[in-house]
Design an enzyme around this catalytic site. Structure first.
Site, mmCIF file in Angstrom:
data_model
loop_
_atom_site.group_PDB
_atom_site.id
_atom_site.type_symbol
_atom_site.label_atom_id
_atom_site.label_comp_id
_atom_site.label_asym_id
_atom_site.label_seq_id
_atom_site.Cartn_x
_atom_site.Cartn_y
_atom_site.Cartn_z
ATOM 1 N N HIS A 218 28.172 -14.348 -6.218
ATOM 2 C CA HIS A 218 29.007 -13.984 -5.070
ATOM 3 C C HIS A 218 29.192 -12.476 -4.931
ATOM 4 C CE1 HIS A 218 32.790 -14.499 -2.526
ATOM 5 N NE2 HIS A 218 31.912 -15.282 -1.927
ATOM 6 N N LYS A 220 28.681 -8.701 -3.816
ATOM 7 C CA LYS A 220 28.146 -8.065 -2.611
ATOM 8 C C LYS A 220 28.077 -6.552 -2.859
ATOM 9 C CE LYS A 220 29.441 -12.206 -1.234
ATOM 10 N NZ LYS A 220 30.411 -12.512 -0.217
ATOM 11 N N ASP A 225 19.547 4.674 -2.979
ATOM 12 C CA ASP A 225 19.469 5.879 -3.805
ATOM 13 C C ASP A 225 20.779 6.064 -4.551
ATOM 14 O OD1 ASP A 225 16.837 6.311 -3.141
ATOM 15 O OD2 ASP A 225 17.286 7.701 -1.508
#
Length: 544
Positions: A218, A220, A225
């Site tokens: 889950h 995110k 870079d």
């Protein structure tokens, strides 16, 4: 003043993962010993029979909030976090709060196109619509440009998704990424995390649509870079258009970006690897998550992930100790902000986010204010007890039924918004029974044709009109986030007034679209909950 660049390089070069391995092995032995005493995977069904979330140990609260110290005491007040997790000093001017799905989407596309060394994307899944295809096209363009401008292309793209959600249907996240994997096999990696708790008979019996309730990847994290976006948003069209979430961009913060790149790589190493023929296999020597031994997989996965955490933790402690010897407290210059990454992976025995969040809510004084939001309001018993105890003022924002992501869904899923109404009503009734209405307020978010997915909190010290701390990332403060899924968020502590203002504006923007809940709210016809939903909710609430 900040440590010289040469000193930073020295710390980074000397403190290697091998050193962290010593600390990892010690903690890993403790984990394996505890795991051997645990039960089998059959106990996954225990939440259907009884409340599985243990009550927290009683913790006495401070009698006086650190808010009275003003912002000068921020460093001392929150320094305890650095004892649990890595602590990164960054300039507050490098942190930007994004406020809309389109901002989030455009920021990702622009940074993918210009990335030179790495693109790292960790999400629950990648959608299959045109907006998602445009995102994939940006990756293809960047990879192609890297090949054309170098005999040895430097750009590497790594994508981490959940196996069950990313494999759902004939057209899915995997098929969206296969062309890139086939064309740029030396530069592209797609990892599919599979929870060790979905195995055996359970894996055979649970339908595909519901198997993700057992556990998920889950996290995110969207990294380009040396810049990184931390969010609760997935890579799907609604999150790019009309699904409200939270997003923070840390621009040119290399040490933070390195940490999250290493974290995603570590989770990827213990995940199934997507192959050009759409098969998926584990790296050589790694225990299989659902075919291999459950305890062996968790121990190996924990060891690999904690190497990253322990390496960063010890490295930053050495670096910060040097900086503190030159300048007590936060820097008077640019580095006026702390970033603390909080990782929660309880199926693997990792629970730093849970520990830090509980300590934060425990230490919050009665003269401070906490604005807490969750798209799926379903607090664990431990968090519930802390909120309802004698502590700070709370203003809790959750989704009204019509902006719940399951509103209008077919079948059993269509009853989930009603289940959340039932949970909210039980919480509100408990607030009233305890006489806490003046201290704990519940709000519902409303917005036509939108859904609500924001989560996190903003912390205001006494007498301050801007928050000095925020939690932002993937956790929802519910049972799933604490016990079932892989989660990550960051705590940002800042003295930077511009960043504090951004956080205040973000918080006010979300709450301006809300109404406060009262007893009359639950008497409305659109808040009616059917009897069967009331009966089933206690049995299934630990799965959503």
């Amino acid at each position: 003043m900040a440590a010289p660049v040469c000193w930073r390089r020295l710390v980074h070069s000397v403190y290697t993962p091998a050193v962290a391995g010593v600390f990892t092995r010690i903690s890993d032995r403790l984990f394996r010993a505890r795991d051997r005493r645990g039960g089998s995977s059959v106990l996954l069904l225990a939440p259907l029979l009884a409340e599985a979330d243990p009550a927290p140990r009683h913790v006495s609260r401070p009698t006086r909030s650190a808010g009275a110290q003003g912002t000068d005491g921020l460093c001392a007040h929150f320094r305890w976090m650095a004892e649990h997790v890595p602590a990164f000093r960054v300039p507050g001017t490098h942190i930007h709060i994004l406020t809309s799905p389109d901002q989030f989407y455009q920021a990702m596309k622009a940074r993918i196109k210009t990335a030179k060394r790495r693109v790292v994307l960790a999400s629950l899944y990648l959608g299959t619509g045109q907006l998602e295809q445009d995102l994939v096209d940006c990756m293809e363009e960047a990879l192609q440009h890297s090949q054309e401008n170098s005999h040895t292309p430097e750009l590497k793209v790594s994508v981490l998704l959940d196996y069950t959600r990313g494999s759902r249907g004939q057209v899915n996240s995997r098929t969206m990424l296969l062309p890139l994997l086939q064309r740029f096999s030396s530069q592209m990696r797609v990892s599919l995390y599979h929870t060790p708790d979905l195995r055996g008979l359970l894996r055979l019996l649970v339908p595909q649509r519901f198997n993700e309730t057992i556990g998920l990847q889950h996290i995110k994290v969207y990294l380009f870079d040396d810049s990184v976006i931390i969010s609760g948003a997935n890579l799907s069209d609604s999150y790019f258009t009309n699904r409200q979430d939270r997003y923070v961009l840390l621009e040119n913060c290399r040490e933070v970006a390195d940490f999250f790149s290493d974290l995603v790589e570590a989770v990827g190493d213990v995940s199934l690897q997507l192959q050009p023929d759409n098969s998926a296999s584990m790296l050589e020597g790694m225990v299989h998550p659902y075919k291999g031994n459950r305890q062996d997989f968790s121990a190996a996965a924990r060891k690999r992930i904690m190497e990253v955490v322990n390496t960063a933790h010890m490295r930053q402690r050495l670096l910060n100790r040097f900086e503190d010897s030159e300048d007590e407290g936060m820097s008077d210059g640019e580095e006026d902000t702390w970033v603390f990454p909080l990782v929660q992976m309880k199926p693997l025995g990792i629970q730093m986010d849970e520990q830090v969040t509980q300590r934060l809510l425990t230490d919050a004084g009665t003269d401070s204010t906490v604005f807490l939001t969750s798209g799926y309001f379903n607090l664990t018993r431990a968090y519930m007890q802390l909120v309802l105890g004698d502590g700070p003022s709370y203003r809790i924002l959750t989704a009204s039924p019509e902006v719940n992501g399951f509103f209008g869904a077919k079948g059993v899923a269509g009853a989930i918004p009603a289940a959340y109404v039932h949970i909210a009503r039980q919480f509100y009734n408990q607030v009233c029974r305890l006489g806490q209405q003046e201290r704990v307020h519940l709000h519902e978010y409303h917005r036509q044709q939108w859904t609500f997915h924001a989560k996190g909190l903003w912390y205001y010290l006494q007498g301050q009109d801007r928050p000095c701390l925020t939690l932002i990332g993937s956790p929802n403060f519910g049972y799933r986030s604490v016990h079932r899924d892989l989660e990550a968020q960051i705590a940002i502590v800042t003295e930077n007034e511009e960043l504090q203002s951004q956080l205040q504006e973000e918080q006010e923007m979300l709450y301006q679209r809300s109404t406060e809940v009262s007893s009359s709210t639950f008497e409305r016809s659109d808040r009616h909950v059917k009897l069967w939903v009331k009966l089933v909710t206690p049995l299934i609430k630990n799965f959503f």
